[in-house]
Design a protein around this motif. Structure first.
Motif, mmCIF file in Angstrom:
data_model
loop_
_atom_site.group_PDB
_atom_site.id
_atom_site.type_symbol
_atom_site.label_atom_id
_atom_site.label_comp_id
_atom_site.label_asym_id
_atom_site.label_seq_id
_atom_site.Cartn_x
_atom_site.Cartn_y
_atom_site.Cartn_z
ATOM 1 N N ILE A 97 81.307 115.021 35.642
ATOM 2 C CA ILE A 97 81.200 116.518 35.547
ATOM 3 C C ILE A 97 80.794 117.139 36.585
ATOM 4 C CG2 ILE A 97 79.325 117.976 34.048
ATOM 5 C CD1 ILE A 97 79.268 115.738 31.898
ATOM 6 N N ASP A 98 80.077 116.655 37.466
ATOM 7 C CA ASP A 98 79.402 117.162 38.594
ATOM 8 C C ASP A 98 80.576 117.560 39.699
ATOM 9 O OD1 ASP A 98 76.758 117.269 37.723
ATOM 10 O OD2 ASP A 98 76.230 115.499 38.854
ATOM 11 N N TYR A 99 81.755 116.804 39.643
ATOM 12 C CA TYR A 99 82.876 116.988 40.468
ATOM 13 C C TYR A 99 83.489 118.405 40.084
ATOM 14 C CZ TYR A 99 83.915 112.670 42.922
ATOM 15 O OH TYR A 99 83.872 111.659 43.837
ATOM 16 N N LEU A 100 83.357 118.896 39.039
ATOM 17 C CA LEU A 100 84.016 120.181 38.861
ATOM 18 C C LEU A 100 83.098 121.263 38.563
ATOM 19 C CD1 LEU A 100 87.118 118.905 36.614
ATOM 20 C CD2 LEU A 100 86.981 119.218 39.167
ATOM 21 N N TYR A 101 83.374 122.635 38.303
ATOM 22 C CA TYR A 101 82.626 123.487 37.818
ATOM 23 C C TYR A 101 83.078 124.471 36.904
ATOM 24 C CZ TYR A 101 78.802 126.968 37.751
ATOM 25 O OH TYR A 101 77.608 127.709 37.291
ATOM 26 N N ALA A 102 84.012 125.389 37.710
ATOM 27 C CA ALA A 102 84.848 126.608 36.744
ATOM 28 C C ALA A 102 85.601 125.842 35.644
ATOM 29 C CB ALA A 102 85.524 127.480 37.794
ATOM 30 N N GLU A 103 86.052 124.511 35.931
ATOM 31 C CA GLU A 103 87.050 124.244 34.784
ATOM 32 C C GLU A 103 86.159 124.057 33.533
ATOM 33 O OE1 GLU A 103 86.395 123.295 37.859
ATOM 34 O OE2 GLU A 103 88.089 122.868 38.921
ATOM 35 N N TRP A 104 84.874 123.780 33.467
ATOM 36 C CA TRP A 104 84.306 123.426 32.362
ATOM 37 C C TRP A 104 83.875 124.664 31.299
ATOM 38 C CZ3 TRP A 104 84.896 118.769 31.969
ATOM 39 C CH2 TRP A 104 84.896 117.990 32.877
ATOM 40 N N GLU A 105 83.908 126.149 32.187
ATOM 41 C CA GLU A 105 83.213 127.314 31.624
ATOM 42 C C GLU A 105 84.178 127.547 30.212
ATOM 43 O OE1 GLU A 105 82.540 130.447 34.353
ATOM 44 O OE2 GLU A 105 82.193 131.633 32.365
ATOM 45 N N GLY A 106 83.505 127.568 28.970
ATOM 46 C CA GLY A 106 83.873 128.183 28.008
ATOM 47 C C GLY A 106 84.942 127.004 27.159
ATOM 48 N N LEU A 107 84.707 125.762 27.796
ATOM 49 C CA LEU A 107 85.644 124.805 27.047
ATOM 50 C C LEU A 107 84.970 124.086 26.063
ATOM 51 C CD1 LEU A 107 88.507 123.238 27.292
ATOM 52 C CD2 LEU A 107 87.039 121.436 28.840
ATOM 53 N N PRO A 108 85.474 124.198 24.603
ATOM 54 C CA PRO A 108 84.747 123.515 23.570
ATOM 55 C C PRO A 108 84.637 122.082 23.847
ATOM 56 C CG PRO A 108 86.685 124.822 22.811
ATOM 57 C CD PRO A 108 86.811 124.645 24.345
ATOM 58 N N VAL A 109 83.450 121.542 23.469
ATOM 59 C CA VAL A 109 83.267 120.121 23.671
ATOM 60 C C VAL A 109 82.242 119.518 22.537
ATOM 61 C CG1 VAL A 109 81.205 120.684 25.300
ATOM 62 C CG2 VAL A 109 82.123 118.297 25.427
ATOM 63 N N GLY A 110 82.750 118.275 22.298
ATOM 64 C CA GLY A 110 81.905 117.743 20.977
ATOM 65 C C GLY A 110 81.694 116.296 21.678
ATOM 66 N N THR A 136 80.983 125.236 25.697
ATOM 67 C CA THR A 136 80.840 125.581 24.115
ATOM 68 C C THR A 136 80.538 124.110 23.434
ATOM 69 O OG1 THR A 136 82.113 127.463 24.197
ATOM 70 C CG2 THR A 136 81.319 126.772 21.856
ATOM 71 N N VAL A 137 79.216 124.093 23.108
ATOM 72 C CA VAL A 137 79.048 122.400 22.660
ATOM 73 C C VAL A 137 78.826 122.533 21.074
ATOM 74 C CG1 VAL A 137 77.198 120.916 22.565
ATOM 75 C CG2 VAL A 137 77.493 122.307 24.494
ATOM 76 N N VAL A 138 79.760 121.557 20.600
ATOM 77 C CA VAL A 138 79.652 121.511 18.760
ATOM 78 C C VAL A 138 79.004 119.991 18.949
ATOM 79 C CG1 VAL A 138 81.450 121.011 17.371
ATOM 80 C CG2 VAL A 138 81.914 122.665 18.982
ATOM 81 N N ASP A 139 78.409 120.104 17.551
ATOM 82 C CA ASP A 139 77.621 118.773 17.427
ATOM 83 C C ASP A 139 78.642 117.795 16.748
ATOM 84 O OD1 ASP A 139 75.264 117.424 17.369
ATOM 85 O OD2 ASP A 139 74.896 118.046 15.413
ATOM 86 N N GLY A 140 78.314 116.474 17.177
ATOM 87 C CA GLY A 140 79.216 115.258 16.655
ATOM 88 C C GLY A 140 78.020 114.180 16.151
ATOM 89 N N PRO A 141 78.833 113.214 15.638
ATOM 90 C CA PRO A 141 78.034 112.215 15.058
ATOM 91 C C PRO A 141 77.715 111.042 16.043
ATOM 92 C CG PRO A 141 80.235 111.668 14.573
ATOM 93 C CD PRO A 141 80.446 113.012 15.200
ATOM 94 N N GLY A 142 76.574 110.521 15.763
ATOM 95 C CA GLY A 142 75.715 109.510 16.650
ATOM 96 C C GLY A 142 76.073 107.862 16.028
ATOM 97 N N LEU A 143 76.680 106.971 16.477
ATOM 98 C CA LEU A 143 76.666 105.823 15.770
ATOM 99 C C LEU A 143 75.281 104.931 15.996
ATOM 100 C CD1 LEU A 143 80.420 104.774 15.961
ATOM 101 C CD2 LEU A 143 79.201 106.281 14.149
ATOM 102 N N VAL A 144 74.752 104.090 15.121
ATOM 103 C CA VAL A 144 73.656 103.478 15.354
ATOM 104 C C VAL A 144 73.883 102.087 15.142
ATOM 105 C CG1 VAL A 144 71.334 103.213 14.374
ATOM 106 C CG2 VAL A 144 72.407 105.691 14.056
ATOM 107 N N PHE A 145 73.343 101.277 16.101
ATOM 108 C CA PHE A 145 73.469 99.972 16.328
ATOM 109 C C PHE A 145 72.696 99.120 15.052
ATOM 110 C CE2 PHE A 145 74.154 99.824 21.184
ATOM 111 C CZ PHE A 145 75.300 99.625 20.999
ATOM 112 N N GLU A 146 73.503 98.303 14.319
ATOM 113 C CA GLU A 146 73.251 97.593 13.406
ATOM 114 C C GLU A 146 73.134 98.513 11.975
ATOM 115 O OE1 GLU A 146 73.769 94.748 13.507
ATOM 116 O OE2 GLU A 146 73.469 94.418 15.687
ATOM 117 N N LYS A 147 73.738 99.549 12.382
ATOM 118 C CA LYS A 147 73.903 100.282 10.935
ATOM 119 C C LYS A 147 75.190 100.890 10.765
ATOM 120 C CE LYS A 147 69.155 102.066 10.401
ATOM 121 N NZ LYS A 147 68.235 102.903 10.814
ATOM 122 N N THR A 148 75.680 101.682 11.855
ATOM 123 C CA THR A 148 76.922 102.164 11.754
ATOM 124 C C THR A 148 77.689 101.287 12.738
ATOM 125 O OG1 THR A 148 76.444 104.250 12.813
ATOM 126 C CG2 THR A 148 76.747 104.320 10.343
#
Ligand SMILES: Cc1cc2nc3c(=O)[nH]c(=O)nc-3n(C[C@H](O)[C@H](O)[C@H](O)COP(=O)(O)O)c2cc1C
Length: 182
Positions: A97-110, A136-148
């Motif tokens: 992430i640190d390598y770039l800057y302007a490229e990230w702006e406005g980009l939707p990310v999950g 633009t941050v979108v929520d996503g799932p988190g997998l849990v060890f020994e459950k999912t």
């Protein structure tokens, strides 16, 4: 607009990682209508940030940085598949992430995290970074060890995770259709 371009990033670079198994599950759930690319940070193999100029200048000396910049500019939405290390996200992802800057702006990310607590700490830390670079941050799932998720990378995600993933893709799709000025 033609099909939105979606990039899935495998963040872990460990030799014996399981992240690619989680990424396989994520890519298997990508709905029709996305033009999919996978970026594996182990293959990108970035050195610790070694650009002489600040990324915000957009002046890139190294061929690999220019290629990374082009790859990110050539995507309309991003999914980060990342582990939790010591209650943060992994250093290779921060470095990429640190390598770039302007490229990230406005980009939707999950973010799809995995760990003992579904990578909840890592996701929280990552959110701060992503917001700093104005994604633009979108929520996503988190997998849990020994459950999912088995510790060997066997994904045991159920309907709840698949629904969360589908919701994430739907939000990314909607955001990706808003043209970016970057
Ligand atoms: C350096 C390191 C620190 C870790 N710290 C955490 C942690 O804070 N929370 C957690 O849930 N798992 C932690 N783990 C366990 C990882 O979630 C687990 O090893 C996972 O497989 C890492 O993803 P990877 O195999 O794709 O690299 C840690 C693993 C490593 C290697």
């Amino acid at each position: 607009m033609t099909q939105p371009r979606l990039s899935v990033v495998i963040a872990s670079t460990r030799p014996h990682r399981i992240g690619h198994h989680v990424a396989d599950w994520v890519t298997s759930q990508v709905p029709d209508g996305f033009d999919l690319t996978v970026h594996d940070l182990r293959e990108w193999a970035f050195p610790l940030l070694d650009e002489p100029e600040q990324p915000s200048t957009g002046i890139y000396t190294h061929e690999k940085t220019r290629a990374w910049s082009e790859a990110i500019r050539a995507t309309d939405a991003l999914v980060l598949v990342m582990p939790e290390y010591n209650r943060g996200y992994n250093a290779a992802l921060k470095n990429a992430i640190d390598y770039l800057y302007a490229e990230w702006e406005g980009l939707p990310v999950g973010c799809v995290g995995y760990g003992w607590y579904g990578a909840s700490y890592a996701k929280e830390a990552l959110r701060q970074t992503l917001e700093r670079v104005k994604m633009t941050v979108v929520d996503g799932p988190g997998l849990v060890f020994e459950k999912t998720l088995g510790q060997d990378g066997e994904v045991r995600a159920g309907a709840e995770d698949e629904t969360a993933l589908a919701a994430m893709f739907a939000e990314l799709d909607a955001s990706a259709r808003t043209p970016l000025d970057r």
